[in-house]
Write a protein that holds these residues in place. Structure first.
Motif, mmCIF file in Angstrom:
data_model
loop_
_atom_site.group_PDB
_atom_site.id
_atom_site.type_symbol
_atom_site.label_atom_id
_atom_site.label_comp_id
_atom_site.label_asym_id
_atom_site.label_seq_id
_atom_site.Cartn_x
_atom_site.Cartn_y
_atom_site.Cartn_z
ATOM 1 N N GLY A 386 0.813 -1.220 0.000
ATOM 2 C CA GLY A 386 0.000 0.000 0.000
ATOM 3 C C GLY A 386 0.839 1.260 0.000
ATOM 4 O O GLY A 386 2.027 1.243 -0.339
ATOM 5 N N PHE A 387 0.215 2.353 0.388
ATOM 6 C CA PHE A 387 0.919 3.635 0.386
ATOM 7 C C PHE A 387 0.363 4.527 1.493
ATOM 8 O O PHE A 387 -0.739 4.318 2.001
ATOM 9 C CB PHE A 387 0.765 4.330 -0.968
ATOM 10 N N ILE A 388 1.167 5.520 1.840
ATOM 11 C CA ILE A 388 0.718 6.566 2.766
ATOM 12 C C ILE A 388 0.905 7.897 2.048
ATOM 13 O O ILE A 388 1.920 8.119 1.385
ATOM 14 C CB ILE A 388 1.512 6.521 4.097
ATOM 15 N N SER A 389 -0.103 8.748 2.120
ATOM 16 C CA SER A 389 -0.060 10.002 1.375
ATOM 17 C C SER A 389 -0.577 11.162 2.217
ATOM 18 O O SER A 389 -1.531 11.022 2.978
ATOM 19 C CB SER A 389 -0.907 9.878 0.102
ATOM 20 N N ALA A 390 0.099 12.297 2.058
ATOM 21 C CA ALA A 390 -0.352 13.532 2.710
ATOM 22 C C ALA A 390 -0.803 14.550 1.664
ATOM 23 O O ALA A 390 -0.993 15.736 1.975
ATOM 24 C CB ALA A 390 0.760 14.113 3.574
ATOM 25 N N GLU A 391 -0.979 14.076 0.409
ATOM 26 C CA GLU A 391 -1.502 14.943 -0.653
ATOM 27 C C GLU A 391 -2.961 15.275 -0.343
ATOM 28 O O GLU A 391 -3.786 14.381 -0.147
ATOM 29 C CB GLU A 391 -1.412 14.231 -2.001
ATOM 30 N N LYS A 392 -3.284 16.545 -0.288
ATOM 31 C CA LYS A 392 -4.611 16.977 0.153
ATOM 32 C C LYS A 392 -5.738 16.378 -0.685
ATOM 33 O O LYS A 392 -6.776 15.970 -0.147
ATOM 34 C CB LYS A 392 -4.690 18.508 0.114
ATOM 35 N N ASP A 393 -5.546 16.324 -2.026
ATOM 36 C CA ASP A 393 -6.617 15.822 -2.869
ATOM 37 C C ASP A 393 -6.826 14.322 -2.673
ATOM 38 O O ASP A 393 -7.963 13.824 -2.701
ATOM 39 C CB ASP A 393 -6.323 16.125 -4.341
ATOM 40 N N VAL A 394 -5.719 13.579 -2.419
ATOM 41 C CA VAL A 394 -5.824 12.134 -2.170
ATOM 42 C C VAL A 394 -6.508 11.882 -0.829
ATOM 43 O O VAL A 394 -7.398 11.037 -0.718
ATOM 44 C CB VAL A 394 -4.429 11.471 -2.191
ATOM 45 N N VAL A 395 -6.105 12.643 0.178
ATOM 46 C CA VAL A 395 -6.678 12.486 1.524
ATOM 47 C C VAL A 395 -8.180 12.771 1.501
ATOM 48 O O VAL A 395 -8.985 12.014 2.055
ATOM 49 C CB VAL A 395 -5.975 13.421 2.535
#
Length: 428
Positions: A386-395
């Protein structure tokens, strides 16, 4: 006799009684020149000149030891947990349990010297290496109780993404039988390949990068591409990191903490009131999820970090899959697994993103997505990636999907959020 009397300070009567006793036992005799000398029997008591004689001594000792029911290896004096938690039980022959006392007696005798050397027995038997028992017998064996013993198993892949053979267990005399039983249990739990369904979900949520980790047939993972992707992500402006393995593993949890720890620190130092931001953790419907002692450690940490004495920093909720609001049996199993943290654990009707996707969503800050891919022809257990994201649009995008499901319903008056796990199926 006079020399013996002088050396020991005995009277003539005392030395006569002592020598007569030794002569009767065949340990002392007169030489041809009339001097007292040791017999062949008593000479064998001494290993070296001037050493203390080694004499037979009957010692009685009792020990409380643990033996496993698969191989009957002595596990020592450790006290094991009485509860079956966060693990997959493997079956052993019923005869092993019903005749365990007989088996233990036999295997204790076979392993006696090894058990003695490991210090599992009474100190009275092991305090002198030169005086350790040579001849022994087992008087009786009494079974006190039966408890689970945990055998950690690490599932690994090599650099080509192929499954690596499991390692043997150091504390067992033989691992072959146990590995055979593990393979049997994993085969019974195996599910059909779900790569096609997960690939569709990856496309739906716009995650093309994780999809590229798999080969064209969707049968294995390319670690070479994973390494290349990791290098690209480390040099990219995107706030995203791809990972392999469960999120509660040590390395992946550290990755999560690189996002969570700064948020906690900033909120602790903030003088203004901190909003009780939702932090949702949705578990997948996967037979291997949570089968690790690490999970409850991470859950406890997540709940403890949520607040200080002065303020609440975020509002954590853990959602676990259940068949519905009346699925009391599954709820009880989850309750046993998550005690004493059940106050923040709720049931969620199975089916979120197909049931094989795990999501941790910290509203407005970051999101973790873990796909539990079943590739039974290549790997014995599901493959978490999987992945971890702090991109606002993804979140925000994944947050909307999550909120829609949690607040939705599977039927008339059947909300997906089934409430606290401790109350599911109970008649109030």
């Amino acid at each position: 006799m006079s020399q013996v009397a002088t050396f020991f300070g005995f009277s003539r009567k005392e030395v006569q009684e002592a020598i007569d006793d030794l002569v009767e036992r065949g340990e002392l005799t007169l030489s041809e020149n009339g001097r007292l000398t040791l017999t062949e029997k008593s000479s064998s008591y001494f290993t070296e000149l001037g050493e203390v004689p080694r004499l037979s001594l009957l010692r009685d000792s009792t020990a409380c030891l643990s033996f496993d029911l698969a191989t009957f290896s002595c596990l020592g004096k450790d006290k094991f947990s009485d509860k079956w938690k966060a693990g997959i039980p493997i079956k052993v022959d019923d005869e092993n349990a019903s005749c365990s006392q007989t088996h233990v007696r036999k295997h204790f005798q076979r392993q006696f010297h090894e058990i003695l050397q490991k210090g599992f027995l009474s100190k009275a038997l092991t305090q002198d290496d030169k005086d350790s028992p040579n001849v022994y017998t087992v008087n009786s064996v009494n079974k006190i109780k039966q408890m689970p013993v945990r055998l950690p198993v690490h599932f690994k892949v090599d650099e080509d993404g192929r499954n690596v053979e499991r390692e043997d267990f150091e504390n067992l005399k033989s691992s072959d039988y146990v590995h055979a039983q593990i393979s049997l249990e994993l085969d019974n739990r195996a599910r059909p390949s779900n790569f096609g369904e997960i690939a569709k979900i990856m496309v739906e949520i716009g995650d093309g990068d994780t999809l590229k980790l798999f080969d064209s047939k969707g049968s294995s993972v390319s670690l070479q591409f994973f390494d290349d992707l990791a290098k690209l992500e480390s040099n990219s402006q995107k706030k995203r990191t791809t990972f392999i393995g469960p999120i509660y593993s040590s390395a992946n949890w550290k990755l999560l903490q690189t996002h969570l720890a700064p948020l906690i620190k900033a909120r602790q130092e903030s003088k203004s009131e901190v909003e009780q931001t939702p932090f949702l953790w949705v578990a997948p419907s996967d037979p291997y999820w949570g089968m690790s002692s690490s999970l409850q450690v991470r859950v406890s940490q997540l709940l403890e970090q949520a607040s200080t004495k002065e303020k609440k920093l975020y509002s954590p909720t853990i959602y676990l899959p259940v068949g519905g609001p009346d699925d009391h049996r599954t709820a009880q199993q989850w309750k046993r697994e998550f005690e004493p943290n059940t106050s923040k654990v709720r049931g969620l009707t199975e089916g979120f993103l197909g049931g094989s996707v795990e999501v941790l969503h910290f509203e407005g800050e970051f999101v973790v997505v873990v796909y539990h891919v079943s590739l039974r022809d290549s790997y014995p257990v599901s493959f978490p990636v999987g992945f971890i994201s702090a991109e606002k649009d993804v979140v925000s995008s994944i947050g909307r999907i999550l909120k829609s499901y949690v607040e939705g319903a599977s039927g008339f008056e059947q909300p997906n959020d089934c409430g606290l796990i401790s109350k599911i199926g109970r008649i109030e």
